[in-house]
Design an enzyme around this catalytic site. Structure first.
Site, PDB file in Angstrom:
ATOM      1  N   HIS A   1      -1.159 115.987  99.841  1.00  0.00           N
ATOM      2  CA  HIS A   1      -1.540 115.004  98.815  1.00  0.00           C
ATOM      3  C   HIS A   1      -3.062 114.943  98.659  1.00  0.00           C
ATOM      4  O   HIS A   1      -3.587 114.934  97.549  1.00  0.00           O
ATOM      5  CB  HIS A   1      -1.044 113.611  99.217  1.00  0.00           C
ATOM      6  CG  HIS A   1       0.425 113.376  99.003  1.00  0.00           C
ATOM      7  ND1 HIS A   1       1.029 113.531  97.777  1.00  0.00           N
ATOM      8  CD2 HIS A   1       1.407 112.978  99.847  1.00  0.00           C
ATOM      9  CE1 HIS A   1       2.335 113.225  97.875  1.00  0.00           C
ATOM     10  NE2 HIS A   1       2.583 112.892  99.133  1.00  0.00           N
TER      11      HIS A   1
ATOM     12  N   GLU B   1       4.113 115.154  94.869  1.00  0.00           N
ATOM     13  CA  GLU B   1       5.060 115.384  95.965  1.00  0.00           C
ATOM     14  C   GLU B   1       5.250 116.881  96.212  1.00  0.00           C
ATOM     15  O   GLU B   1       5.495 117.306  97.343  1.00  0.00           O
ATOM     16  CB  GLU B   1       6.390 114.701  95.644  1.00  0.00           C
ATOM     17  CG  GLU B   1       7.339 114.600  96.810  1.00  0.00           C
ATOM     18  CD  GLU B   1       6.880 113.634  97.903  1.00  0.00           C
ATOM     19  OE1 GLU B   1       5.908 112.875  97.692  1.00  0.00           O
ATOM     20  OE2 GLU B   1       7.500 113.660  98.995  1.00  0.00           O
TER      21      GLU B   1
ATOM     22  N   HIS C   1       2.067 116.999 105.460  1.00  0.00           N
ATOM     23  CA  HIS C   1       2.541 116.424 104.196  1.00  0.00           C
ATOM     24  C   HIS C   1       1.418 115.619 103.524  1.00  0.00           C
ATOM     25  O   HIS C   1       1.070 115.845 102.360  1.00  0.00           O
ATOM     26  CB  HIS C   1       3.755 115.534 104.499  1.00  0.00           C
ATOM     27  CG  HIS C   1       4.356 114.842 103.321  1.00  0.00           C
ATOM     28  ND1 HIS C   1       5.543 115.223 102.746  1.00  0.00           N
ATOM     29  CD2 HIS C   1       3.933 113.782 102.599  1.00  0.00           C
ATOM     30  CE1 HIS C   1       5.826 114.430 101.720  1.00  0.00           C
ATOM     31  NE2 HIS C   1       4.866 113.537 101.614  1.00  0.00           N
ATOM     32  N   GLU C   2       0.826 114.705 104.266  1.00  0.00           N
ATOM     33  CA  GLU C   2      -0.241 113.867 103.686  1.00  0.00           C
ATOM     34  C   GLU C   2      -1.474 114.705 103.341  1.00  0.00           C
ATOM     35  O   GLU C   2      -2.150 114.452 102.337  1.00  0.00           O
ATOM     36  CB  GLU C   2      -0.605 112.728 104.644  1.00  0.00           C
ATOM     37  CG  GLU C   2       0.547 111.767 104.966  1.00  0.00           C
ATOM     38  CD  GLU C   2       1.228 111.168 103.747  1.00  0.00           C
ATOM     39  OE1 GLU C   2       0.555 110.979 102.717  1.00  0.00           O
ATOM     40  OE2 GLU C   2       2.449 110.899 103.811  1.00  0.00           O
TER      41      GLU C   2
END
Lengths: 473, 473
Positions: A249, A275, A245-246
Site C-alpha cells: 500500500h 488492494e 501487505h502494508e
C-alpha cells in the site's frame, strides 16, 4: 485542490495518531477534532466556489494533466454535491452509532442487538446510492463508485461467479496437497525478521515509520512520510505477510508521479487497485518459494531456525475457516463473494436484515463447506456494515485478481522473478509497478488501468493459474 | 468557538508529531499541511460571521460564563482583524525564512548572515505592534498583548529593574555558597527516575504520553491527552528538572474547569502564567531539599546511588554562563532581562540590528559578568527573534516571579510543603493550583489572576526571598 490534499493528509495523520499513539482517554476530544476536520473538508470540497471555477474551465484548452485534474475534480464535486447535507450528517452519525452497536453485539454474540443499527445503515446506504446514481445505475452500482469508480454489479457478478465455480474444487484438493501448518515463531524473532526484511526492500528511518497497532494499516502523510503498522501474535507468522501487505500500500502512494503531488490526482486510484498492490507483495512476494529463502534467513538471524521449505509451507497452507482476516490466499476470495452477495441483496431489499445470520450460515456452507458456530464468528466478524460501508468488500477480492494479472504481465515483460526474489532483489518489481501502475495516481480508473498495464481485460484466469499449484495442479 | 478550539488542538497535534514522530523527509509536505491548517484557522477566527454573532450578543443579558466567552471572543476577534491579511502573510513568511537563516548563521557563527532576516523581522514586528496597538499603547506593548494581555512595558521595566539591581550581588555570593556541581548520572538511571517520579505525581498511560525530543515541550490535545517530552544528556540531571517543568505546563491545561472545554476560554491564560506553572514544579518542587529525597530514591532504584544532599546541591548550583537554557534558577532572570532590553530597543528603533552583537556582549558583562566568546553562544543562541517572536521572552522571567509568589500564597494557605514533599505527596499542591489558578482558564488575565490567587500585586519580593538561601542569606 492542494488545500483538500493537505486536509486529507491531516485526516490521515489524526487517525494514525489515534490508532497508534493517542492515550485512550483522549478519544472523546479526538472525536470532536476529527468531526471538525471532516466538516471543514466537506465544506471546502462541496463549496459553490469549486463549481464556479470548474465552469470557468469548461471548453478551455487545457494540457493533458490539467484536463485530468479538471475532469476528476468535476466528477468528485458532482458526486459530493448530489448527497444532501442532511443525509451526509445522518450517514456519519449512523456510522458512529453502528460501530458502537456492532462492537457490543459482537462481544455479546447477540445479532438481534445489532439488527436495528444495521437496518438503519442499509436504509441510509440505499438512499445514498439512489441519490448518487447516474442514469441507468442501480443504487449498489453507485455505492461501488465511492470505492472503485467505473465498476458495476454486472462485472462483479461475472467475475465472482467464475471464482465461486472454480475455487471450491481447488480448495478440496489443496487441503491435502498444501495443508495448513503452523510455526511457533517468537515475537522477538518476528520483529527482527520484519524489520530487516522491510529494510532490505527500501524502508528507512528517514521517510518511513513502522509501528504496532491492533489492526495493521497504512497511512501516507506525504510522498516521503509513509507509516505502516503491523502486529505480532505469539507463535505465528502473520506479521511477515501483513508487513509486506502494508508495504505494498505504502509503495503505491510513494511512487505516484511527483507532478500529481497536492493535486486531486495524487493518491491511489481505487480500493481494488490499492488492494492489488498490497496483495501483490503479500501473495506473490511474501508467499513465494523464492522469497522464503530471504524470510527464513532473516528469521534465522533473529534467532529462529527454520528451513525455507518449512516456512514456505506455513505461509501458503490452505484450510477453510470461518474467519476472513486469517484466511489463506485460496479461500480468501470466497469469504468476499459471500459478503458481496449478502450486501447486494440487503441494499436491493432482497434480504431482510433479520435473515442475515441464516443466509450467512448457508453461504459459508455452500462456498467454503464451513459450519459457523456463532454470529460473533459469522456475520458479526467484520466492522464494515456496522460502519455503513457497502460496496467496499468486493475490492478485497478484486485486489487478489488484479495482483495476479499484474504479476503475469510483469513477468512477461521483465522475465520471471524467481532468481531475483531468492536474493531479495525487488528493485525491478518496484520499477515496473512505478511505470505501469503507480505513477498514474487517479488519472486512470480501475478497469482502464488494468487494461493499460496488462493489455487485457480484468479476468479471473491469472489468479486461478496462481493458486492452482496449491491444489497440486 | 468549539471549532476553533478543535483546530487549535489539531495544530498542536500536527506540531507534536513533527517534533516527535515524523520521519525527517516528511518535512516539506508537513509545512504545506500546517500552512493550510493555519490559513483555515485564521479564516474562521477572523470571519465576518464571528463579528456578526458578537454584535448580536451586544447588550444581551448573559450569565457570567457566557459573558466571559463573548468578552474574550470580541477581544481576540478585534485584535486579529486589526492585522491586515497581507501583513499576516508577510509575518508568517518572514518567520519561516528567519528561522532558516538563523539556523545557518548560528551554525556558521556568522551574525552578518542573519542580520538582514532579523532586520526584516524587527520591521514587521514593529508594523504588527503598531496596527495592533490600542490608543496610548506603544508597539511593544501591543506585541506583549499577544503573549500576556494587559502587561505593559512600564510594568516590566519596574520589575526587571528591581531584579537587575538585587540579583548580581546574590549571584556573587551564591558562587561561593552554592557552587555548581555535576553528577555523572547514566541515561538509563535518569530515564527510570523520570518515569517513576512522573508516575508518582499522576502521570499514567491512559491519558498521558512521555516521549523524547530535541527540545523538551508540552502539547495538550485535550483535557485527557497530555503529552510531555524530555531529553536525556549523558551525565547530567537536567531531565529531572525539565520533566517536572513540562509536567507543570500539562497539569495547568488538565485542571482547567471542564465547563470551559471547547470554548475560547479552555486554555492557559498567558505565557507568563503558563511559565509560572512549569517553574513552580521545576524551582519549588524539583529543586527543593525535601523533594530531593524522592528524586534520590528514584535514581537509586534506577541504579545510581546518590545522597539527597548531593543531588540537591547538583540541582541548585549557581554559576553564571552565557547560555540561557542551561542557566541556574538565580541567574536565569538576568538572561531574560538582557533579551527584554535588547528587543525593546530594536522594536523602538533605539538599537540597530548591526549593533546587536556588541550590545549583547556589553549586557552580558554588566548583568552576569560573563564574557561572550562568539555570537553563536551569544545573540544567536535562541530561535525566538529568528522566528519573529518579540515580546515573548519576558514571560520566562515573569514565570519565575509568579511561581514564587504563588508558592508563598499556597504555603500561607495550606501550610509548609516540606513534610509532604519528602514523601512525594503533591496532591494538596495540585488541588490548590486547580482551585486558585488552573480552573479559570482564560477568564482572568495574568495580573488579575495573580492578584486573585495571592492577594497581592505581582512583585519581585517572593522570588528574591526564594533565591536568597542560595547566597547564604
Amino acid at each position: 485542490m492542494a488545500e483538500l490534499a493537505d486536509l486529507s493528509a491531516l485526516g490521515m495523520l489524526v487517525t494514525w495518531d489515534q490508532l497508534v499513539m493517542m492515550p485512550g482517554e483522549g478519544a472523546p476530544a479526538r472525536a470532536h477534532q476529527l468531526g471538525t476536520l471532516a466538516r471543514l473538508t466537506h465544506e471546502r470540497a462541496t463549496s459553490q466556489d469549486v463549481g464556479e471555477w470548474l465552469s470557468e474551465l469548461d471548453g478551455q484548452d487545457l494540457d493533458e494533466l490539467d484536463a485530468d485534474i479538471a475532469r476528476i475534480a468535476r466528477r468528485d464535486w458532482d458526486r459530493a454535491r448530489r448527497v444532501p447535507a442532511e443525509l451526509a450528517v445522518e450517514l456519519a452519525q449512523a456510522s458512529a452509532h453502528g460501530q458502537e452497536s456492532w462492537r457490543a453485539a459482537r462481544e455479546a454474540d447477540d445479532f438481534a442487538a445489532f439488527a436495528p443499527a444495521l437496518a438503519r445503515n442499509v436504509e441510509l446506504a440505499r438512499a445514498h446510492g439512489e441519490c448518487q446514481a447516474e442514469p441507468g445505475q442501480s443504487a449498489y452500482d453507485a455505492l461501488l463508485g465511492d470505492y472503485d469508480y467505473g465498476l458495476c454489479t454486472t462485472d462483479l457478478r461475472r467475475l465472482f461467479a467464475a471464482l465461486a465455480e472454480a475455487l471450491p474444487p481447488l480448495v478440496a484438493d489443496a487441503r491435502a496437497h498444501s495443508p495448513k501448518r503452523s510455526l511457533a515463531v517468537s515475537v522477538a524473532a518476528q520483529q527482527a525478521a520484519v524489520a530487516s526484511t522491510l529494510r532490505r526492500i527500501g524502508v528507512n528511518d528517514t521517510s518511513w515509520r513502522v509501528d504496532v497497532s491492533a489492526h495493521p494499516f497504512t497511512a501516507c502523510m506525504g510522498p516521503r512520510d509513509s507509516r505502516v503498522t503491523t502486529r505480532y501474535g505469539d507463535g505465528d507468522v502473520e506479521s511477515l505477510l501483513s508487513s509486506l501487505h502494508e508495504y505494498g500500500h505504502a509503495l503505491y502512494e510513494r511512487q505516484i508521479d511527483a507532478a500529481l503531488d497536492r493535486t486531486n490526482l495524487g493518491t491511489g486510484t481505487s480500493m481494488s487497485i490499492h488492494e492489488s498492490q498490497s496483495k501483490l507483495w503479500e501473495n506473490h512476494v511474501a508467499r513465494s518459494a523464492a522469497f522464503a529463502q530471504v524470510l527464513a534467513g532473516e528469521l534465522g538471524a533473529g534467532g529462529y531456525d527454520v528451513s525455507p521449505d518449512e516456512l514456505h509451507a506455513a505461509l501458503i497452507g490452505v484450510e477453510p475457516s470461518p474467519i476472513r482476516v486469517s484466511a489463506d490466499s485460496l479461500t480468501y476470495p470466497l469469504h468476499i463473494i459471500l459478503r458481496f452477495e449478502l450486501e447486494l441483496a440487503m441494499v436491493q431489499d432482497d434480504l431482510a436484515v433479520a435473515d442475515l445470520p441464516g443466509a450467512w450460515r448457508d453461504g459459508m456452507r455452500r462456498l467454503l463447506g464451513v459450519e459457523v458456530d456463532s454470529d460473533a464468528l459469522g456475520c458479526l466478524q467484520d466492522v464494515h456494515w456496522g460502519a455503513g460501508s457497502f460496496g467496499y468488500f468486493p475490492s478485497y477480492a478484486l485486489g487478489c485478481l488484479i495482483a495476479a494479472q499484474l504479476w503475469e504481465a510483469m513477468e512477461a515483460a521483465i522475465g520471471p522473478r524467481e532468481q531475483d526474489l531468492r536474493r531479495g532483489e525487488v528493485a525491478p518489481i518496484q520499477l515496473w509497478l512505478a511505470e505501469n501502475v503507480h505513477r498514474y495516481g487517479r488519472r486512470l480508473d480501475t478497469l482502464p488501468l488494468v487494461q493499460r498495464a496488462t493489455g487485457q481485460e480484468l479476468s479471473v484466469e491469472p489468479f486461478l493459474r496462481h493458486v492452482a499449484p496449491l491444489a497440486g495442479r
